[in-house]
Motif scaffolding. Structure first.
Motif, PDB file in Angstrom:
ATOM      1  N   ASP A  80       3.185  11.700  -8.078  1.00 27.52           N
ATOM      2  CA  ASP A  80       2.154  12.501  -8.730  1.00 27.52           C
ATOM      3  C   ASP A  80       0.773  12.115  -8.198  1.00 27.52           C
ATOM      4  OD1 ASP A  80       1.655  10.108 -10.103  1.00 27.52           O
ATOM      5  OD2 ASP A  80       2.479  10.824 -11.983  1.00 27.52           O
ATOM      6  N   THR A  81       0.736  11.060  -7.381  1.00 30.48           N
ATOM      7  CA  THR A  81      -0.489  10.658  -6.683  1.00 30.48           C
ATOM      8  C   THR A  81      -0.102  10.187  -5.284  1.00 30.48           C
ATOM      9  OG1 THR A  81      -1.501   9.912  -8.761  1.00 30.48           O
ATOM     10  CG2 THR A  81      -2.490   9.102  -6.716  1.00 30.48           C
ATOM     11  N   VAL A  82      -0.865  10.633  -4.294  1.00 25.30           N
ATOM     12  CA  VAL A  82      -0.679  10.171  -2.924  1.00 25.30           C
ATOM     13  C   VAL A  82      -2.026   9.643  -2.441  1.00 25.30           C
ATOM     14  CG1 VAL A  82      -0.026  10.789  -0.570  1.00 25.30           C
ATOM     15  CG2 VAL A  82       1.107  11.909  -2.508  1.00 25.30           C
ATOM     16  N   ILE A  83      -1.995   8.489  -1.790  1.00 23.25           N
ATOM     17  CA  ILE A  83      -3.223   7.853  -1.329  1.00 23.25           C
ATOM     18  C   ILE A  83      -3.136   7.638   0.178  1.00 23.25           C
ATOM     19  CG2 ILE A  83      -4.718   5.829  -1.536  1.00 23.25           C
ATOM     20  CD1 ILE A  83      -3.445   5.454  -4.362  1.00 23.25           C
ATOM     21  N   GLU A  84      -4.184   8.039   0.884  1.00 23.45           N
ATOM     22  CA  GLU A  84      -4.284   7.821   2.325  1.00 23.45           C
ATOM     23  C   GLU A  84      -5.328   6.739   2.573  1.00 23.45           C
ATOM     24  OE1 GLU A  84      -2.981  12.301   3.725  1.00 23.45           O
ATOM     25  OE2 GLU A  84      -5.084  11.722   3.958  1.00 23.45           O
ATOM     26  N   LEU A  85      -4.939   5.719   3.346  1.00 24.72           N
ATOM     27  CA  LEU A  85      -5.770   4.550   3.610  1.00 24.72           C
ATOM     28  C   LEU A  85      -5.841   4.277   5.107  1.00 24.72           C
ATOM     29  CD1 LEU A  85      -3.949   2.333   0.980  1.00 24.72           C
ATOM     30  CD2 LEU A  85      -6.315   3.097   0.759  1.00 24.72           C
ATOM     31  N   PRO A  86      -6.823   3.501   5.558  1.00 27.75           N
ATOM     32  CA  PRO A  86      -6.836   3.096   6.963  1.00 27.75           C
ATOM     33  C   PRO A  86      -5.555   2.320   7.295  1.00 27.75           C
ATOM     34  CG  PRO A  86      -8.896   2.495   5.884  1.00 27.75           C
ATOM     35  CD  PRO A  86      -7.960   2.959   4.816  1.00 27.75           C
ATOM     36  N   ALA A  87      -5.074   2.457   8.516  1.00 27.88           N
ATOM     37  CA  ALA A  87      -3.876   1.728   8.944  1.00 27.88           C
ATOM     38  C   ALA A  87      -4.081   0.233   8.722  1.00 27.88           C
ATOM     39  CB  ALA A  87      -3.579   2.018  10.405  1.00 27.88           C
ATOM     40  N   PRO A  99      -6.573  12.060  14.429  1.00 28.84           N
ATOM     41  CA  PRO A  99      -6.426  11.300  15.673  1.00 28.84           C
ATOM     42  C   PRO A  99      -6.328   9.775  15.503  1.00 28.84           C
ATOM     43  CG  PRO A  99      -8.709  11.880  15.376  1.00 28.84           C
ATOM     44  CD  PRO A  99      -7.950  12.509  14.228  1.00 28.84           C
ATOM     45  N   PHE A 100      -6.044   9.301  14.304  1.00 26.71           N
ATOM     46  CA  PHE A 100      -5.921   7.864  14.058  1.00 26.71           C
ATOM     47  C   PHE A 100      -4.786   7.634  13.063  1.00 26.71           C
ATOM     48  CE2 PHE A 100      -9.224   9.809  11.487  1.00 26.71           C
ATOM     49  CZ  PHE A 100      -8.843   9.486  10.191  1.00 26.71           C
ATOM     50  N   ALA A 101      -4.170   6.457  13.140  1.00 22.43           N
ATOM     51  CA  ALA A 101      -3.076   6.115  12.224  1.00 22.43           C
ATOM     52  C   ALA A 101      -3.626   5.839  10.822  1.00 22.43           C
ATOM     53  CB  ALA A 101      -2.335   4.890  12.745  1.00 22.43           C
ATOM     54  N   ILE A 102      -2.786   6.090   9.819  1.00 22.04           N
ATOM     55  CA  ILE A 102      -3.139   5.783   8.433  1.00 22.04           C
ATOM     56  C   ILE A 102      -1.929   5.162   7.731  1.00 22.04           C
ATOM     57  CG2 ILE A 102      -4.821   7.664   8.258  1.00 22.04           C
ATOM     58  CD1 ILE A 102      -2.716   9.100   6.408  1.00 22.04           C
ATOM     59  N   ASP A 103      -2.199   4.542   6.585  1.00 19.99           N
ATOM     60  CA  ASP A 103      -1.148   4.126   5.664  1.00 19.99           C
ATOM     61  C   ASP A 103      -1.156   5.113   4.513  1.00 19.99           C
ATOM     62  OD1 ASP A 103      -0.567   1.932   7.214  1.00 19.99           O
ATOM     63  OD2 ASP A 103      -1.538   0.482   5.890  1.00 19.99           O
ATOM     64  N   ALA A 104       0.027   5.555   4.102  1.00 22.15           N
ATOM     65  CA  ALA A 104       0.161   6.464   2.971  1.00 22.15           C
ATOM     66  C   ALA A 104       0.942   5.761   1.867  1.00 22.15           C
ATOM     67  CB  ALA A 104       0.872   7.741   3.385  1.00 22.15           C
ATOM     68  N   VAL A 105       0.479   5.936   0.628  1.00 18.03           N
ATOM     69  CA  VAL A 105       1.126   5.326  -0.533  1.00 18.03           C
ATOM     70  C   VAL A 105       1.421   6.430  -1.536  1.00 18.03           C
ATOM     71  CG1 VAL A 105       0.895   3.629  -2.388  1.00 18.03           C
ATOM     72  CG2 VAL A 105      -0.174   3.188  -0.157  1.00 18.03           C
ATOM     73  N   TRP A 106       2.680   6.530  -1.962  1.00 18.87           N
ATOM     74  CA  TRP A 106       3.100   7.502  -2.965  1.00 18.87           C
ATOM     75  C   TRP A 106       3.285   6.775  -4.290  1.00 18.87           C
ATOM     76  CZ3 TRP A 106       4.348   7.774   2.112  1.00 18.87           C
ATOM     77  CH2 TRP A 106       4.273   9.016   2.750  1.00 18.87           C
TER      78      TRP A 106
END
Length: 122
Positions: A98-105, A67-74
């Motif tokens: 080969d790595t995915v990172i999910e961070l706060p928006a 229910p909240f936005a995130i930033d994704a980094v591949w």
């Protein structure tokens, strides 16, 4: 452990460096990877959820039940291949990684393809 962003390519001899997150969670089981951030109400500002895989392949993310936005980094290795802001509930993203990172928006606002991001043990 902390997640560090360095502007520029991996061979840059004097990169600009900043810590993105200090509260790191590794999604290392089938269940933790499948669940991701689903059903959470929020995440801390200094948080990162890291998905590590053996080989670079097309990796998909969805925001169903988030229910909240995130930033994704591949990443491939430590090099950023893509960055995307994913909207709550309906966001979708994919890229080779080969790595995915999910961070706060907002945490990845200054991260660009070609930069490096890596986990540093201290």
């Amino acid at each position: 452990m902390r997640l560090v962003h360095r502007r520029g390519p991996p061979d840059d001899l004097s990169p600009e460096e900043r810590t993105i997150a200090t509260e790191i969670e590794i999604a290392d089981s089938f269940l933790s990877r499948a669940r991701g951030l689903m059903f959470r109400r929020s995440i801390p500002d200094d948080y990162a959820l890291v998905f590590q895989f053996e080989t670079p392949e097309d990796r998909d993310l969805h925001m169903v039940f988030v229910p909240f936005a995130i930033d994704a980094v591949w990443l491939v290795g430590t090099e950023v291949t893509a960055v995307k802001r994913l909207r709550p509930w309906i966001g979708l993203g994919h890229n080779v990684a080969d790595t995915v990172i999910e961070l706060p928006a907002g945490a990845a606002d200054d991260i660009e393809p070609g930069d490096t991001v890596e986990l540093v043990d201290e």
